[in-house]
Design an enzyme around this catalytic site. Structure first.
Site, PDB file in Angstrom:
ATOM      1  N   ASN A  87       1.182 -19.689 -31.041  1.00 23.29           N
ATOM      2  CA  ASN A  87       1.097 -20.662 -32.256  1.00 23.29           C
ATOM      3  C   ASN A  87       2.434 -20.473 -32.895  1.00 23.29           C
ATOM      4  OD1 ASN A  87      -1.495 -21.547 -31.491  1.00 23.29           O
ATOM      5  ND2 ASN A  87      -2.564 -19.794 -32.513  1.00 23.29           N
ATOM      6  N   SER A  95      -0.925 -17.392 -37.799  1.00 18.50           N
ATOM      7  CA  SER A  95      -1.494 -16.628 -39.072  1.00 18.50           C
ATOM      8  C   SER A  95      -0.769 -15.339 -39.407  1.00 18.50           C
ATOM      9  CB  SER A  95      -3.063 -16.494 -39.203  1.00 18.50           C
ATOM     10  OG  SER A  95      -3.416 -15.450 -37.898  1.00 18.50           O
ATOM     11  N   HIS A 100       3.503 -13.723 -31.072  1.00 18.21           N
ATOM     12  CA  HIS A 100       2.615 -13.021 -30.235  1.00 18.21           C
ATOM     13  C   HIS A 100       2.230 -14.138 -29.267  1.00 18.21           C
ATOM     14  CE1 HIS A 100       0.686 -14.338 -33.922  1.00 18.21           C
ATOM     15  NE2 HIS A 100      -0.407 -14.703 -32.905  1.00 18.21           N
ATOM     16  N   HIS A 102      -1.074 -15.021 -26.942  1.00 17.27           N
ATOM     17  CA  HIS A 102      -2.481 -14.977 -26.725  1.00 17.27           C
ATOM     18  C   HIS A 102      -2.621 -15.249 -25.250  1.00 17.27           C
ATOM     19  CE1 HIS A 102      -3.933 -15.633 -31.035  1.00 17.27           C
ATOM     20  NE2 HIS A 102      -2.790 -16.196 -31.052  1.00 17.27           N
TER      21      HIS A 102
HETATM   22  P1  AMP Z   1      -2.448 -16.577 -34.926  1.00 18.12           P
HETATM   23  O1  AMP Z   1      -3.349 -17.016 -35.545  1.00 18.12           O
HETATM   24  O2  AMP Z   1      -1.905 -17.366 -33.704  1.00 18.12           O
HETATM   25  O3  AMP Z   1      -1.165 -15.855 -35.725  1.00 18.12           O
HETATM   26  O4  AMP Z   1      -3.093 -15.114 -34.125  1.00 18.12           O
HETATM   27  C1  AMP Z   1      -3.159 -13.974 -34.771  1.00 18.12           C
HETATM   28  C2  AMP Z   1      -4.104 -13.288 -34.195  1.00 18.12           C
HETATM   29  O5  AMP Z   1      -4.064 -11.821 -34.555  1.00 18.12           O
HETATM   30  C3  AMP Z   1      -5.623 -13.590 -34.415  1.00 18.12           C
HETATM   31  O6  AMP Z   1      -6.224 -14.070 -33.147  1.00 18.12           O
HETATM   32  C4  AMP Z   1      -6.532 -12.479 -34.838  1.00 18.12           C
HETATM   33  O7  AMP Z   1      -7.750 -12.312 -34.464  1.00 18.12           O
HETATM   34  C5  AMP Z   1      -5.468 -11.643 -34.484  1.00 18.12           C
HETATM   35  N1  AMP Z   1      -5.378 -10.065 -35.144  1.00 18.12           N
HETATM   36  C6  AMP Z   1      -5.466 -10.108 -36.812  1.00 18.12           C
HETATM   37  N2  AMP Z   1      -5.180  -8.769 -36.891  1.00 18.12           N
HETATM   38  C7  AMP Z   1      -5.514  -7.978 -35.947  1.00 18.12           C
HETATM   39  C8  AMP Z   1      -5.643  -6.627 -35.468  1.00 18.12           C
HETATM   40  N3  AMP Z   1      -5.582  -5.724 -36.491  1.00 18.12           N
HETATM   41  N4  AMP Z   1      -5.902  -6.201 -34.262  1.00 18.12           N
HETATM   42  C9  AMP Z   1      -5.996  -7.176 -33.423  1.00 18.12           C
HETATM   43  N5  AMP Z   1      -5.779  -8.646 -33.507  1.00 18.12           N
HETATM   44  C10 AMP Z   1      -5.559  -8.847 -34.707  1.00 18.12           C
END
Ligand code: AMP
Length: 114
Positions: A87, A95, A100, A102
């Site tokens: 994203n 977010s 990253h 997924h």
């Molecule tokens: P995005 O919304 O594409 O930016 O994805 C961010 C992802 O990070 C989400 O799927 C969250 O569940 C994941 N996330 C946030 N904090 C952590 C954490 N401390 N450890 C593992 N995953 C996380």
């Protein structure tokens, strides 16, 4: 350059994560809120904000992240069917503002995504 994020702290091992792969350029760990039976995040250790912020000079790193995604999918037993999503930008669902990928699998994945 990326601002400090929760992923910076994971890279520095200041907060725990369920790490499944690490090398000098990349880290992969389980998403804390998995959307599929297998849900990893693959991140660069370099502070890149998003794919939209990437430059031509990042080509090798981006390719490496894709191969890490393949590797962790294969190691998790989902190498025959998995999805890689990034994203880029808040309106696209980003977010955490550290690039990253997924890596999702372990169940049927519908298309198109929401
Ligand atoms: P995005 O919304 O594409 O930016 O994805 C961010 C992802 O990070 C989400 O799927 C969250 O569940 C994941 N996330 C946030 N904090 C952590 C954490 N401390 N450890 C593992 N995953 C996380």
């Amino acid at each position: 350059m990326a601002e400090e994020t929760i992923f910076s702290k994971i890279i520095r091992k200041e907060i725990p994560a369920d790490i499944v792969y690490e090398d000098d350029q990349a880290l992969a760990f389980r998403d804390i809120a998995p959307q599929a039976p297998v849900h990893f995040l693959v991140i660069p250790k370099a502070p890149l904000v998003s794919l939209g912020d990437a430059e031509d000079a990042d080509a090798a790193l981006l390719g490496h992240l894709m191969l890490v995604a393949r590797r962790v999918a294969q190691d998790a037993g989902i190498g025959d069917a998995f999805r890689v999503v990034t994203n880029s930008g808040e309106a696209a669902g980003q977010s955490v503002f550290h690039l990253h990928l997924h890596v999702l699998g372990g169940r049927p994945l519908a298309w198109p995504p929401g």
